[in-house]
Design an enzyme around this catalytic site. Structure first.
Site, short mmCIF file in Angstrom:
data_model
loop_
_atom_site.label_atom_id
_atom_site.label_comp_id
_atom_site.label_asym_id
_atom_site.label_seq_id
_atom_site.Cartn_x
_atom_site.Cartn_y
_atom_site.Cartn_z
N TRP A 286 52.42 -47.74 15.98
CA TRP A 286 52.48 -49.21 16.10
C TRP A 286 51.33 -49.75 16.95
CZ3 TRP A 286 54.85 -50.58 12.15
CH2 TRP A 286 56.03 -49.94 11.72
N ASP B 143 54.69 -55.10 23.06
CA ASP B 143 55.55 -55.01 21.88
C ASP B 143 56.87 -54.36 22.32
OD1 ASP B 143 56.85 -54.27 19.52
OD2 ASP B 143 55.13 -53.24 18.64
N LYS C 230 65.52 -54.37 14.85
CA LYS C 230 65.93 -53.08 15.40
C LYS C 230 67.21 -53.21 16.24
CE LYS C 230 62.18 -51.28 13.70
NZ LYS C 230 60.84 -51.43 14.25
C1 LIG Z 1 59.35 -51.53 13.63
C2 LIG Z 1 58.30 -51.76 14.63
C3 LIG Z 1 57.19 -52.60 14.37
C4 LIG Z 1 56.95 -53.26 13.04
O1 LIG Z 1 57.81 -54.32 12.85
P1 LIG Z 1 57.74 -55.25 11.57
O2 LIG Z 1 58.68 -56.35 11.95
O3 LIG Z 1 58.19 -54.44 10.40
O4 LIG Z 1 56.35 -55.72 11.38
C5 LIG Z 1 56.30 -52.81 15.39
N1 LIG Z 1 56.45 -52.23 16.60
C6 LIG Z 1 57.48 -51.42 16.87
C7 LIG Z 1 57.61 -50.82 18.23
C8 LIG Z 1 58.44 -51.16 15.90
O5 LIG Z 1 59.48 -50.36 16.17
#
Ligand SMILES: *Cc1c(COP(=O)(O)O)cnc(C)c1O
Length: 355
Positions: free
Chosen positions: A98, A165, A189
């Site tokens: 990511w 993030d 998530k």
């Molecule tokens: C799943 C995830 C993403 C991507 O998320 P999307 O909403 O599918 O773009 C980015 N960073 C982390 C840490 C993730 O677990």
């Protein structure tokens, strides 16, 4: 009985799903579906306001921060961040897939200095001991690395704005929000179905946008329009609000954190004890949300059989990401201690059959 360890989209509380189903059929007794009304009604505005207020309360977001919801997923923020804030150079810590994707996007806008990377150990540990350069526009990190099961357990002190993030660990543990300039993530998530991204941003960052950006990219437009600059993802926002109500009803962040620690300790203890398995993440960086393990080398041939055995006991979604292999159990807020106990029992039974 199914035990849902999916990594994302993932488990949501049963009572939240029931409320969401009801709202689709008849929203607040209005005789109309939540999906069929304008987002610019006072009924939906109340949902938006409560979602934001609960987020602020549960995460203890200080007054000099704004929160907004927008579509596009965390992956859209990978370019929104540098588009808005990368003037000349930004510092990135590479902790896996990511952050690599975020680095790729940032390079479209300026210079990227990767100041630390866990690549050599296949991202099984969080890099530490690096120096944060003060001549960069911001520091970028990812708190919990969903694929590798590593999680930073500190809120870094950064001399430059820290953008983080938190897609897969948001509201699973306390965070000192005041140490960050921007926190964002996809909500699918731990909080909602796919389709909504949360962004928490410190007021001064709104004045730090370095170039003319399209209206949808500029955070100011979303904040000034109460996350309704365009049509917001109404259904995910509604479910997010119900999930936050559920969290608050159970005792808020403190109780979520207590539960998540209890679940993670139980599963890691079994991984460490069981002769057949070993964990893949450095012990001090173990994630409480995504717990990864593999077969010990001498039992590698049993991997497929364990997967089938676990499936027969109701375990869902425990296949590890192809970049790590083995197994991954995602233990988000809504996953019960009972599900973790069932997985532990399954590992113990399998050991008795084979070790
Ligand atoms: C799943 C995830 C993403 C991507 O998320 P999307 O909403 O599918 O773009 C980015 N960073 C982390 C840490 C993730 O677990």
């Amino acid at each position: 009985m199914k035990h849902n360890f999916n990594a994302g989209p993932s488990i949501l509380p049963q009572e939240v799903l029931e409320k969401a189903a009801q709202a689709i059929l008849d929203f607040n007794g209005s005789g109309l579906s939540l999906l069929s009304i304008s987002h610019r009604t006072k009924e939906f505005e109340a949902v938006m306001d409560e979602a934001k207020a609960l987020f602020r309360e549960l995460l203890e977001i200080p007054d000099n921060y704004q929160i907004y919801f927008v579509g596009g997923g965390a992956s859209t923020q990978f370019f929104h961040v540098p588009y808005n804030f990368l003037g000349t150079k930004a510092a990135y810590v590479n902790t896996g897939v990511w952050t690599k994707k975020a680095i790729k996007e940032a390079k479209l806008f300026g210079e990227v200095e990767v100041i630390a990377s866990g690549e050599e150990s296949n991202f099984s540990a969080i890099p530490k001991g690096y120096t944060i350069p003060t001549d960069c526009d911001y520091l970028y990190t990812c708190m919990n690395n969903t694929i590798y099961g590593t999680e930073s357990h500190t809120d870094i002190d950064s001399p430059i704005p820290h953008i983080c993030d938190m897609s897969s660990d948001i509201l699973s543990h306390p965070v000192d929000v005041s140490k960050y300039a921007v926190i964002y993530g996809g909500a699918q998530k731990n909080l909602a179905p796919a389709g909504v991204t949360f962004v928490i941003i410190r007021d001064d960052m709104l004045e730090k946008v370095v170039r003319n950006v399209p209206s949808m990219v500029n955070p100011k437009n979303h904040i000034e329009n109460n996350s309704m600059f365009n049509t917001p993802p109404v259904f995910p926002i509604y479910v997010l609000m119900e999930t936050l109500r559920w969290m608050k009803g159970l005792g808020g962040m403190k109780e979520m954190y207590r539960r998540n620690c209890e679940k993670a300790e139980l599963l890691y203890a079994e991984i460490d004890r069981n002769k057949l398995f070993r964990g893949t993440a450095a012990v001090e960086d173990r994630s409480r949300m995504n717990i990864c393990w593999v077969m010990e080398p001498e039992y590698e041939a049993l991997a497929g059989e364990f997967m089938e055995f676990a499936k027969s006991k109701g375990m869902v979604g425990i296949k590890g990401h192809r970049l790590v292999g083995g197994f991954r159990a995602s233990c988000y807020n809504a996953l019960s201690l009972e599900s973790v106990k069932a997985l532990v029992e399954c590992m113990q039974e399998f050991e008795k059959l084979h070790a």
